[in-house]
Write a protein that holds these residues in place. Structure first.
Motif, mmCIF file in Angstrom:
data_model
loop_
_atom_site.group_PDB
_atom_site.id
_atom_site.type_symbol
_atom_site.label_atom_id
_atom_site.label_comp_id
_atom_site.label_asym_id
_atom_site.label_seq_id
_atom_site.Cartn_x
_atom_site.Cartn_y
_atom_site.Cartn_z
ATOM 1 N N PRO A 106 1.515 -0.924 0.437
ATOM 2 C CA PRO A 106 0.240 -0.281 0.439
ATOM 3 C C PRO A 106 0.517 1.271 0.404
ATOM 4 O O PRO A 106 2.423 1.435 0.481
ATOM 5 N N PRO A 107 0.405 2.553 -0.075
ATOM 6 C CA PRO A 107 1.420 3.938 -0.799
ATOM 7 C C PRO A 107 1.298 4.151 0.957
ATOM 8 O O PRO A 107 0.942 3.767 1.916
ATOM 9 N N VAL A 108 2.035 4.664 1.337
ATOM 10 C CA VAL A 108 2.850 5.511 2.018
ATOM 11 C C VAL A 108 2.779 7.225 2.796
ATOM 12 O O VAL A 108 2.551 7.721 0.601
ATOM 13 N N VAL A 109 2.160 7.493 3.935
ATOM 14 C CA VAL A 109 1.115 8.976 3.713
ATOM 15 C C VAL A 109 2.142 9.689 4.612
ATOM 16 O O VAL A 109 2.296 9.126 5.639
ATOM 17 N N LEU A 110 3.006 10.808 4.055
ATOM 18 C CA LEU A 110 3.916 11.357 4.320
ATOM 19 C C LEU A 110 2.954 12.912 5.351
ATOM 20 O O LEU A 110 3.146 13.127 4.389
ATOM 21 N N VAL A 111 3.411 12.787 6.351
ATOM 22 C CA VAL A 111 2.986 13.960 6.889
ATOM 23 C C VAL A 111 4.195 15.029 7.215
ATOM 24 O O VAL A 111 4.416 14.371 8.302
ATOM 25 N N CYS A 112 4.158 15.951 6.810
ATOM 26 C CA CYS A 112 5.559 17.214 7.281
ATOM 27 C C CYS A 112 5.009 17.627 8.594
ATOM 28 O O CYS A 112 4.558 18.569 8.424
ATOM 29 N N ALA A 113 5.465 17.520 9.317
ATOM 30 C CA ALA A 113 5.950 17.678 10.950
ATOM 31 C C ALA A 113 6.896 17.690 11.530
ATOM 32 O O ALA A 113 7.545 17.868 12.636
ATOM 33 N N HIS A 114 7.929 18.655 10.699
ATOM 34 C CA HIS A 114 9.312 19.461 10.724
ATOM 35 C C HIS A 114 9.266 20.969 11.814
ATOM 36 O O HIS A 114 9.731 21.190 10.934
ATOM 37 N N GLY A 115 8.572 20.622 13.247
ATOM 38 C CA GLY A 115 9.569 22.031 13.354
ATOM 39 C C GLY A 115 10.342 22.792 13.896
ATOM 40 O O GLY A 115 10.537 24.243 13.561
ATOM 41 N N ARG A 116 11.667 21.974 14.312
ATOM 42 C CA ARG A 116 13.293 22.715 13.927
ATOM 43 C C ARG A 116 13.159 23.435 12.395
ATOM 44 O O ARG A 116 13.976 24.154 13.021
ATOM 45 N N HIS A 117 12.557 23.043 11.254
ATOM 46 C CA HIS A 117 12.950 23.420 10.166
ATOM 47 C C HIS A 117 12.302 24.311 10.182
ATOM 48 O O HIS A 117 12.363 25.088 10.314
ATOM 49 N N ASP A 118 10.548 24.584 10.451
ATOM 50 C CA ASP A 118 9.562 25.749 10.386
ATOM 51 C C ASP A 118 8.922 25.354 11.337
ATOM 52 O O ASP A 118 7.472 24.468 11.019
ATOM 53 N N ALA A 119 8.345 25.798 12.535
ATOM 54 C CA ALA A 119 7.275 25.927 13.236
ATOM 55 C C ALA A 119 6.400 25.759 12.750
ATOM 56 O O ALA A 119 4.900 24.977 13.110
ATOM 57 N N CYS A 120 6.053 26.400 11.725
ATOM 58 C CA CYS A 120 4.136 25.580 10.277
ATOM 59 C C CYS A 120 4.618 24.198 9.974
ATOM 60 O O CYS A 120 2.883 23.745 10.769
#
Length: 279
Positions: A106-120
């Motif tokens: 099945p596909p992989v669902v990736l959610v950007c949650a990289h707060g140290r890169h950018d708080a948003c």
């Protein structure tokens, strides 16, 4: 639309601890292993992302996983997975990058949650990861920066190579539900990663005009550039339109804030579709 970074191979490395601001680059891995992954990823033009499960699952995972996800234009997307507890175990990524991988995952669902890169990325990404994990706990991962903050929340489905942006909890569930049913909508679509920006914009405009369609229902068959304008030919599968010519032009926006973290104002390239014609 037209803002998905080009990529057809993805490397994901599970790392439940704090992520460095520069993601995989900042990990203190054994130099030989890390260098081998870099060289193999560069040769395959692969993107390397750190991933983790949302919430408690991120802390409780008994074995850390890695994966190599490969997009094929035919639709036979391939994946290869392994586990690691020592840095040396990650050498399996190098071997996997040199092999085709297996179909049927099945596909992989990736959610950007990289707060140290950018708080948003974390502020808006983590609620989206929570909502998606409630529905698809085995498919969804939080990940490091995927490109193009624009105040998040960004979701990538891999190895399908489809970028969505400006999602919230409700719209993310709808977008992924439709995606898994092979109905990709223009709304929130940033683009397909096997296409270049003006081509992405053209396909998005076609989806907007004629309605949602499967990931492989439209193919770019020709691209002609004239300065800041493109003529892009697209062929479709029934019941959609058979052959279309889409005209796209590019222009720069006035300087504005592009990320939460960025203090300088910068301009961005915007792709505007000026016409869609049947043939």
């Amino acid at each position: 639309m037209g803002t998905a970074p080009h990529a057809v191979v993805w490397v994901v490395v599970e790392y439940p601890g704090a992520w460095p601001a520069n993601g995989f680059d900042g990990l203190g891995l054994e130099p030989g292993v890390k260098g081998g992954i870099y060289r193999a990823a560069q040769a395959a033009r692969a993107r390397v992302l750190l991933v983790r499960r949302h919430g408690r699952r991120a802390r409780a995972a008994p074995d850390r996983r890695w994966g190599v996800l490969r997009f094929e234009g035919s639709g036979a997307h391939r994946q290869q997975w392994g586990t690691w507890s020592r840095d040396e175990d990650l050498a399996g990524i190098v071997e996997a990058l040199g092999t085709p991988g297996e179909v049927g995952h099945p596909p992989v669902v990736l959610v950007c949650a990289h707060g140290r890169h950018d708080a948003c990325c974390a502020r808006r990404g983590r609620p989206v990861a929570h909502a998606l994990s409630e529905s698809w706990p085995d498919l969804v991962w939080e990940c490091t920066h995927v490109g193009g903050d624009r105040f998040a929340a960004n979701v990538v489905v891999a190895p399908d190579g489809v970028y969505y942006g400006a999602l919230d909890q409700g719209s993310s569930v709808t977008a992924v539900e439709e995606h898994l049913a092979d109905r990709i909508h223009a709304e929130h679509l940033r683009g397909y990663t096997d296409l270049f920006p003006p081509q992405q914009a053209a396909v998005t405009a076609v989806l907007d005009r004629f309605g949602p369609a499967g990931r492989h229902d439209y193919a770019v068959t020709g691209t002609v550039r004239d300065g800041d304008r493109w003529k892009i030919r697209i062929s479709g599968r029934p019941p959609g339109p058979g052959s279309l010519t889409v005209e796209v032009r590019a222009h720069r926006t006035a300087p504005t804030q592009l990320t939460c973290r960025g203090t300088a104002r910068s301009s961005a390239v915007v792709y505007e579709v000026t016409s869609i014609r049947g043939e």
